[in-house]
Design a protein around this motif. Structure first.
Motif: not given
Ligand code: VGL
Ligand code: ZN
Length: 215
Positions: A6-9, A28-29, A154-157, A180-182
């Motif tokens: 998992l990569i949390i950006v 919200e994510i 997952v993550g931003l942006a 996509e929802d995250l």
């Protein structure tokens, strides 16, 4: 055995409400990302053999800061050393509160925190390569060492760092899943995020809801 990571950006204060480059709904994510981590890492590591969080981490006078470019404004594009450079507000200054991972993000299961964009003259959206497209961040080597074949992002942006991370993951041969929802986009101009998603689909990034993976 086929292994996932998992990569949390860039779930950092500056990209969440109250930050200097707040992404709408960016915070919200976080709750759902924590739930996913807690259910899919835990002691079993059933889906994610490794969990990596990235952090945009810019030194003072970074090339991406609009204020470093006299006569230019935020969200304009300039050319620097033959590369297109988007200009942003000052954000994610190395070591600052804005650059810190959001306090609600559960860091219990993070194996690696990767800082990117650390060179003053070179920006880095992707978690794999800096914006010259060739300077590695080291993440590919890290994942290879653990024989990771699938990358969940997952993550931003969504339309910037998540987008370029997903593109490079495909380019490097990973099966790439964007939850996509995250993720949340900047989406300037409106509709831009949809173009980015269409491009990712064309490059065979799998775009799904995280719902498929709970439980
Ligand atoms: C990002 C613009 C500039 C991102 C980082 O994390 O999406 N976007 N720096
Ligand atoms: Zn940045």
């Amino acid at each position: 055995m086929s292994r996932g990571a998992l990569i949390i950006v860039d779930v950092q204060n500056d990209f969440c409400p109250g930050g200097s480059m707040a992404v709408s709904g960016g915070d919200e994510i976080i709750g759902p990302i924590n739930t996913l981590l807690q259910s899919k890492v835990g002691p079993q590591r059933s889906l994610f053999h490794k969990v990596v969080a990235t952090a945009d981490w810019h030194p003072p006078h970074h090339v991406s800061f609009a204020e470093e470019h006299e006569g230019h404004n935020e969200y304009e594009v300039v050319e620097v050393g033959g590369l297109q450079q988007n200009l942003w507000p000052v954000h994610c200054m190395a070591g600052s509160e804005g650059a810190a991972l959001h306090p609600e993000l559960d860091q219990t299961y993070l194996d690696l925190i990767l800082h990117k964009g650390t060179q003053v003259g070179l920006d880095s959206y992707s978690a794999f390569f800096e914006n010259d497209g060739t300077t590695p961040t080291g993440l590919h080597g890290y994942l290879q060492e653990f024989e990771i074949k699938q990358v969940y992002i997952v993550g931003l942006a969504l339309d910037w760092c998540v987008y370029f991370t997903a593109l490079d993951a495909r380019r490097l041969g990973y099966m790439t899943i964007l939850m996509e929802d995250l993720s949340r986009p900047v989406d300037v101009p409106a509709g831009f995020a949809e173009q980015r998603l269409a491009d990712l689909r064309e490059k065979r990034v799998i775009i799904e809801s995280s719902e498929a993976y709970y439980g």
